[in-house]
Design a protein around this motif. Structure first.
Motif, PDB file in Angstrom:
ATOM      1  N   TYR A 138       3.608  -1.600   3.784  1.00  0.00           N
ATOM      2  CA  TYR A 138       3.302  -0.089   3.824  1.00  0.00           C
ATOM      3  C   TYR A 138       4.640   0.551   2.949  1.00  0.00           C
ATOM      4  CZ  TYR A 138       3.580   4.951   3.958  1.00  0.00           C
ATOM      5  OH  TYR A 138       3.139   6.125   3.697  1.00  0.00           O
TER       6      TYR A 138
ATOM      7  N   VAL B  94       0.519  -4.115   9.838  1.00  0.00           N
ATOM      8  CA  VAL B  94       1.602  -3.922   8.827  1.00  0.00           C
ATOM      9  C   VAL B  94       2.642  -5.012   8.821  1.00  0.00           C
ATOM     10  CG1 VAL B  94       3.344  -2.211   8.112  1.00  0.00           C
ATOM     11  CG2 VAL B  94       1.145  -1.347   9.083  1.00  0.00           C
TER      12      VAL B  94
ATOM     13  N   TYR C  78       0.873  -1.210  -0.233  1.00  0.00           N
ATOM     14  CA  TYR C  78       0.049  -0.039   0.031  1.00  0.00           C
ATOM     15  C   TYR C  78       0.782   1.404  -0.020  1.00  0.00           C
ATOM     16  CZ  TYR C  78      -2.828   3.864   1.616  1.00  0.00           C
ATOM     17  OH  TYR C  78      -3.338   5.135   1.761  1.00  0.00           O
TER      18      TYR C  78
ATOM     19  N   ILE D 105       0.853  -7.553   3.812  1.00  0.00           N
ATOM     20  CA  ILE D 105       0.595  -6.177   3.302  1.00  0.00           C
ATOM     21  C   ILE D 105       1.597  -5.255   3.769  1.00  0.00           C
ATOM     22  CG2 ILE D 105      -1.099  -4.274   2.971  1.00  0.00           C
ATOM     23  CD1 ILE D 105      -3.311  -6.330   3.025  1.00  0.00           C
TER      24      ILE D 105
ATOM     25  N   HIS E 105      -4.923  -0.843   6.091  1.00  0.00           N
ATOM     26  CA  HIS E 105      -4.428  -2.150   6.096  1.00  0.00           C
ATOM     27  C   HIS E 105      -5.547  -3.042   6.493  1.00  0.00           C
ATOM     28  CE1 HIS E 105       0.082  -1.900   5.352  1.00  0.00           C
ATOM     29  NE2 HIS E 105      -0.532  -0.772   4.994  1.00  0.00           N
TER      30      HIS E 105
END
Ligand code: PGA
Length: 242
Positions: free
Chosen positions: A203, A221, A165, A201, A186
């Motif tokens: 960042y 995260v 992301y 996922i 998230h």
């Protein structure tokens, strides 16, 4: 294919269009990796393609920054997923916003590239993120859902992909989202788009030594995708303390 489920946190260095043979040599000599961290965590270096093969380290894994949408044939200048695997890559960044914007890559192209990665045993790191305009209009979740559903093959094993992301307005600007927004996005991707929460996922966007801890320590995260700060080992050595 590599089992990424076992990793607690994943840090990815995206060198973009930077580096040289001497830069790589210095980097490999001066990067500080704590052995104790490697048991649970994973470090992936994504240099420009010519340097990938030069990296020979058991301390981190190698990734590419893109691959061709074509499998093989008369496509001058292209590098396919099979070649990346052949030179030792385990990962490939796909659909970075710089490729979506500068090279006009569509979700359909990204879908083809991700499929090529999976067919060649490469774990795709699929980048998604909203523009500032989309954020201001309250469209972030809609944009992410659209990018993810259109870019991922229907039958994909969600344990064999990493989603990054990366809000576009945060990349290279020094501005990061509010921590509660990172948590909420998230969570949204994990629970509302995927309907399961074990997809990795990470960042990305202006991650630096002075903000990395508060982001990577969030349980929502799974890691970080680091651009500019991955080129500066004074910064990056602090980021990979995890
Ligand atoms: P940045 O880039 O860390 O320099 O903001 C992140 C990225 O583009 O992957």
């Amino acid at each position: 294919m590599l089992e990424i489920e076992k990793f607690n946190k994943i840090v990815i260095a995206n060198w973009k269009l930077n580096g040289s043979t001497s830069f790589l040599r210095d980097y490999l000599n001066n990067i500080e990796i704590k052995q104790s961290n490697l048991r649970d965590n994973c470090l992936i270096i994504c240099p420009p393609t010519p340097y990938i093969k030069e990296i020979n380290s058991s301390e981190f894994l190698k990734g590419a920054q893109d691959c061709s949408q074509f499998e093989e044939g008369a496509f001058t200048g292209e590098i396919n997923a099979k070649m990346l695997k052949d030179i030792g890559c385990d990962f490939c960044i796909i659909g970075h916003s710089e490729r979506r914007n500068h090279f006009k890559e569509s979700n359909e192209t990204i879908l083809t590239k991700i499929t090529n990665c999976i067919n060649n045993d490469l774990i795709p790191i699929c980048c998604v993120g909203e523009s500032l305009e989309e954020k201001k209009q309250g469209l972030t979740k809609e944009v992410l859902k659209d990018q993810i559903t259109k870019s991922l093959p229907k039958n994909i094993n969600l344990n064999k992909i990493i989603i990054a992301y990366e809000p576009l307005w945060s990349i290279g600007t020094g501005i990061i989202p509010k921590i509660e927004d990172i948590v909420s996005i998230h969570n949204y991707i994990k629970n509302s788009i995927f309907l399961e929460n074990n997809t990795k996922i990470v960042y990305g966007g202006s991650v630096k030594a002075n903000n990395c801890k508060k982001i990577i320590n969030l349980k929502e995260v799974d890691g970080l995708l680091v651009g500019g700060a991955s080129l500066n080992l004074d910064e990056f050595n602090k980021i990979i303390e995890f």
